[in-house]
Scaffold this motif. Structure first.
Motif, mmCIF file in Angstrom:
data_model
loop_
_atom_site.group_PDB
_atom_site.id
_atom_site.type_symbol
_atom_site.label_atom_id
_atom_site.label_comp_id
_atom_site.label_asym_id
_atom_site.label_seq_id
_atom_site.Cartn_x
_atom_site.Cartn_y
_atom_site.Cartn_z
ATOM 1 N N MET A 38 0.510 16.793 -23.821
ATOM 2 C CA MET A 38 1.853 16.847 -23.250
ATOM 3 C C MET A 38 1.794 16.934 -21.728
ATOM 4 O O MET A 38 2.498 16.191 -21.026
ATOM 5 N N ILE A 39 0.947 17.813 -21.208
ATOM 6 C CA ILE A 39 0.858 17.994 -19.759
ATOM 7 C C ILE A 39 0.334 16.732 -19.082
ATOM 8 O O ILE A 39 0.864 16.286 -18.052
ATOM 9 N N SER A 40 -0.703 16.129 -19.648
ATOM 10 C CA SER A 40 -1.239 14.902 -19.051
ATOM 11 C C SER A 40 -0.208 13.781 -19.087
ATOM 12 O O SER A 40 -0.090 13.000 -18.135
ATOM 13 N N GLY A 41 0.555 13.697 -20.177
ATOM 14 C CA GLY A 41 1.595 12.682 -20.262
ATOM 15 C C GLY A 41 2.655 12.854 -19.191
ATOM 16 O O GLY A 41 3.119 11.879 -18.586
ATOM 17 N N LEU A 42 3.040 14.106 -18.932
ATOM 18 C CA LEU A 42 4.038 14.367 -17.890
ATOM 19 C C LEU A 42 3.483 14.036 -16.501
ATOM 20 O O LEU A 42 4.189 13.472 -15.657
ATOM 21 N N LEU A 43 2.223 14.373 -16.259
ATOM 22 C CA LEU A 43 1.608 14.076 -14.962
ATOM 23 C C LEU A 43 1.503 12.570 -14.731
ATOM 24 O O LEU A 43 1.819 12.057 -13.647
ATOM 25 N N LEU A 44 1.049 11.853 -15.755
ATOM 26 C CA LEU A 44 0.915 10.401 -15.623
ATOM 27 C C LEU A 44 2.280 9.740 -15.478
ATOM 28 O O LEU A 44 2.438 8.770 -14.721
ATOM 29 N N THR A 45 3.272 10.259 -16.185
ATOM 30 C CA THR A 45 4.626 9.725 -16.055
ATOM 31 C C THR A 45 5.149 9.918 -14.639
ATOM 32 O O THR A 45 5.829 9.043 -14.094
ATOM 33 N N ALA A 46 4.824 11.065 -14.033
ATOM 34 C CA ALA A 46 5.243 11.297 -12.648
ATOM 35 C C ALA A 46 4.670 10.229 -11.725
ATOM 36 O O ALA A 46 5.344 9.765 -10.793
ATOM 37 N N GLY A 47 3.432 9.827 -11.971
ATOM 38 C CA GLY A 47 2.847 8.757 -11.171
ATOM 39 C C GLY A 47 3.569 7.437 -11.348
ATOM 40 O O GLY A 47 3.820 6.710 -10.374
ATOM 41 N N VAL A 48 3.930 7.113 -12.594
ATOM 42 C CA VAL A 48 4.647 5.865 -12.872
ATOM 43 C C VAL A 48 6.013 5.873 -12.190
ATOM 44 O O VAL A 48 6.423 4.886 -11.556
ATOM 45 N N VAL A 49 6.723 6.982 -12.326
ATOM 46 C CA VAL A 49 8.058 7.097 -11.709
ATOM 47 C C VAL A 49 7.958 6.959 -10.189
ATOM 48 O O VAL A 49 8.803 6.313 -9.551
ATOM 49 N N CYS A 50 6.924 7.543 -9.626
ATOM 50 C CA CYS A 50 6.719 7.461 -8.177
ATOM 51 C C CYS A 50 6.533 6.012 -7.727
ATOM 52 O O CYS A 50 7.087 5.566 -6.719
ATOM 53 N N SER A 91 0.817 -1.213 0.000
ATOM 54 C CA SER A 91 0.000 0.000 0.000
ATOM 55 C C SER A 91 0.849 1.260 0.000
ATOM 56 O O SER A 91 0.434 2.301 -0.514
ATOM 57 N N ARG A 92 2.061 1.190 0.569
ATOM 58 C CA ARG A 92 2.916 2.369 0.614
ATOM 59 C C ARG A 92 3.443 2.744 -0.782
ATOM 60 O O ARG A 92 3.886 3.864 -0.996
ATOM 61 N N VAL A 93 3.382 1.795 -1.721
ATOM 62 C CA VAL A 93 3.836 2.082 -3.081
ATOM 63 C C VAL A 93 2.819 2.939 -3.828
ATOM 64 O O VAL A 93 3.169 3.815 -4.619
ATOM 65 N N THR A 94 1.551 2.690 -3.568
ATOM 66 C CA THR A 94 0.484 3.422 -4.255
ATOM 67 C C THR A 94 -0.244 4.305 -3.262
ATOM 68 O O THR A 94 -1.417 4.090 -2.962
ATOM 69 N N GLY A 95 0.432 5.296 -2.768
ATOM 70 C CA GLY A 95 -0.140 6.186 -1.776
ATOM 71 C C GLY A 95 -0.838 7.376 -2.400
ATOM 72 O O GLY A 95 -1.083 7.427 -3.614
ATOM 73 N N PRO A 96 -1.169 8.388 -1.589
ATOM 74 C CA PRO A 96 -1.899 9.567 -2.069
ATOM 75 C C PRO A 96 -1.186 10.309 -3.197
ATOM 76 O O PRO A 96 -1.833 10.825 -4.110
ATOM 77 N N ALA A 97 0.140 10.372 -3.155
ATOM 78 C CA ALA A 97 0.874 11.104 -4.188
ATOM 79 C C ALA A 97 0.659 10.463 -5.562
ATOM 80 O O ALA A 97 0.390 11.153 -6.551
ATOM 81 N N VAL A 98 0.775 9.138 -5.629
ATOM 82 C CA VAL A 98 0.591 8.443 -6.905
ATOM 83 C C VAL A 98 -0.835 8.626 -7.408
ATOM 84 O O VAL A 98 -1.076 8.875 -8.601
ATOM 85 N N ARG A 99 -1.790 8.536 -6.500
ATOM 86 C CA ARG A 99 -3.190 8.700 -6.899
ATOM 87 C C ARG A 99 -3.464 10.124 -7.382
ATOM 88 O O ARG A 99 -4.230 10.334 -8.326
ATOM 89 N N THR A 100 -2.812 11.086 -6.762
ATOM 90 C CA THR A 100 -2.991 12.474 -7.188
ATOM 91 C C THR A 100 -2.465 12.679 -8.602
ATOM 92 O O THR A 100 -3.132 13.290 -9.444
ATOM 93 N N TRP A 101 -1.257 12.175 -8.876
ATOM 94 C CA TRP A 101 -0.701 12.295 -10.230
ATOM 95 C C TRP A 101 -1.614 11.611 -11.245
ATOM 96 O O TRP A 101 -1.860 12.155 -12.332
ATOM 97 N N ALA A 102 -2.086 10.424 -10.909
ATOM 98 C CA ALA A 102 -2.916 9.660 -11.843
ATOM 99 C C ALA A 102 -4.233 10.364 -12.133
ATOM 100 O O ALA A 102 -4.672 10.453 -13.289
ATOM 101 N N VAL A 103 -4.886 10.868 -11.083
ATOM 102 C CA VAL A 103 -6.182 11.529 -11.269
ATOM 103 C C VAL A 103 -6.012 12.847 -12.023
ATOM 104 O O VAL A 103 -6.775 13.156 -12.949
ATOM 105 N N LEU A 104 -5.022 13.652 -11.637
ATOM 106 C CA LEU A 104 -4.792 14.922 -12.325
ATOM 107 C C LEU A 104 -4.477 14.695 -13.802
ATOM 108 O O LEU A 104 -5.011 15.377 -14.690
ATOM 109 N N GLY A 105 -3.583 13.737 -14.073
ATOM 110 C CA GLY A 105 -3.230 13.453 -15.461
ATOM 111 C C GLY A 105 -4.421 12.988 -16.270
ATOM 112 O O GLY A 105 -4.594 13.385 -17.432
ATOM 113 N N SER A 106 -5.276 12.174 -15.663
ATOM 114 C CA SER A 106 -6.453 11.675 -16.376
ATOM 115 C C SER A 106 -7.461 12.788 -16.630
ATOM 116 O O SER A 106 -8.101 12.836 -17.694
ATOM 117 N N LEU A 107 -7.618 13.683 -15.674
ATOM 118 C CA LEU A 107 -8.549 14.805 -15.861
ATOM 119 C C LEU A 107 -8.074 15.734 -16.976
ATOM 120 O O LEU A 107 -8.858 16.173 -17.817
#
Length: 328
Positions: free
Chosen positions: A309-321, A182-198
């Motif tokens: 471009m922006i969504s790709g960078l946001l989603l990539t941040a989630g993957v890297v995290c 659960s510590r791998v997929t915490g609030p930060a990863v979810r934030t990047w994923a949701v923001l990028g998807s929006l």
């Protein structure tokens, strides 16, 4: 041997000898030769492959600068091929390898999927950009040579990259989604994923509308020049958006617990890099002046590419995290 974290040195990792790695490296480097040769020839003033009246002749200085940039970009393929196959490549910091690998994935994958679709559509009687363009762009043979080289680069580099990543970081995508801590997929990863998807919603909607035949937000010239190629590529871009968002959201929220981690991770990496790198490239080209004012990108098109471009960078941040946390 204890798995090496993503950010740690890889000096102690063994190099697995693969006789055909040298062949793949040679193929990747050789596939760069046609493209680099053409670009260098054009920078030098040659007009090989450029027909009379081509729009490329309207802005020679701007095109020369663009050609110089793409020469540097394609030369990086040679560096990547060496890095992925030599022992010293395992000591390169993760970020220094990840950035060009991300860019190569994002720029080559749309060509590897789109060009074969275009060839198939042409064989079945579909129209192409060359058929409908009011002004010539390049001779037909140039597209086959250049895109064929890109596809070979992508296949060779992709295979080498997967093998390299498996040797160095294979432990990061072992197991199923439910086994992710659960510590791998915490609030930060979810934030990047949701923001990028929006952010991706607007580009997804525009590509879907254009693929379905709508002319909304298209300039007059581009609307008049739509072809089978256009519809196929717009449909493919919508698919890339969907894949990027689906893969990253599955990682962030651990959906489909029975899935192996490597599947959503591969979806997220491929889709996010395509949105980020290819969206950035389309944004750059949309800002360049067109030979015909009717072909200038509308502000909605520019916003679409910027959103990609922006969504790709946001989603990539989630993957890297996810990767960094699991590596730790």
């Amino acid at each position: 041997m204890t798995p090496t974290p993503l950010s740690a040195s890889a000096e102690l990792l063994p190099v697995r000898p693969r006789p055909w790695s040298s062949a793949l490296r040679a193929l990747a480097i050789a596939a760069c030769v046609p493209y680099l040769s053409l670009k260098i020839a054009w920078i030098s003033g040659s007009r090989i492959g450029i027909p009379d009246g081509s729009m490329l002749l309207d802005h020679p200085r701007l095109i020369a600068v663009a050609n110089g940039v793409t020469v540097v970009m394609d030369t990086s393929v040679v560096v990547l091929a060496l890095l992925l196959t030599r022992p010293w490549g395992l000591r390169v910091p993760a970020w220094l390898l990840g950035v060009p690998a991300w860019g190569a994935t994002g720029l080559l994958l749309p060509i590897m999927t789109g060009f074969p679709m275009q060839l198939l559509a042409t064989a079945l009687g579909g129209t192409t950009e060359q058929d409908s363009s009011q002004r010539p762009f390049l001779d037909d043979w140039v597209f086959g040579v250049v895109y064929g080289g890109f596809i070979l680069q992508g296949l060779a580099l992709g295979t080498l990259a997967v093998l390299y990543a498996r040797d160095r970081w294979g432990h990061l995508w072992r197991g199923t989604m439910w086994e992710l801590p659960s510590r791998v997929t915490g609030p930060a990863v979810r934030t990047w994923a949701v923001l990028g998807s929006l952010v991706a919603l607007f580009p997804a909607l525009m590509h879907l509308l254009w693929a379905a035949g709508s002319t909304v937000a298209l300039s007059a010239g581009r609307a008049a020049e739509r072809t089978t190629d256009f519809y196929l590529l717009e449909g493919a871009r919508f698919v890339f958006v969907a894949v990027a968002c689906a893969g990253t959201l599955m990682l962030a929220f651990r959906r489909r617990p029975w899935l192996p981690v490597r599947l959503p991770l591969a979806m997220a990496w491929a889709g996010a890099s395509t949105l980020g790198a290819w969206g950035g490239w389309l944004l750059l080209t949309s800002l360049m002046p067109a030979a015909d004012a009717s072909n200038d990108a509308s502000w909605q098109m520019t916003l679409t590419y910027a959103g990609e471009m922006i969504s790709g960078l946001l989603l990539t941040a989630g993957v890297v995290c996810v990767l960094r946390r699991r590596g730790a």
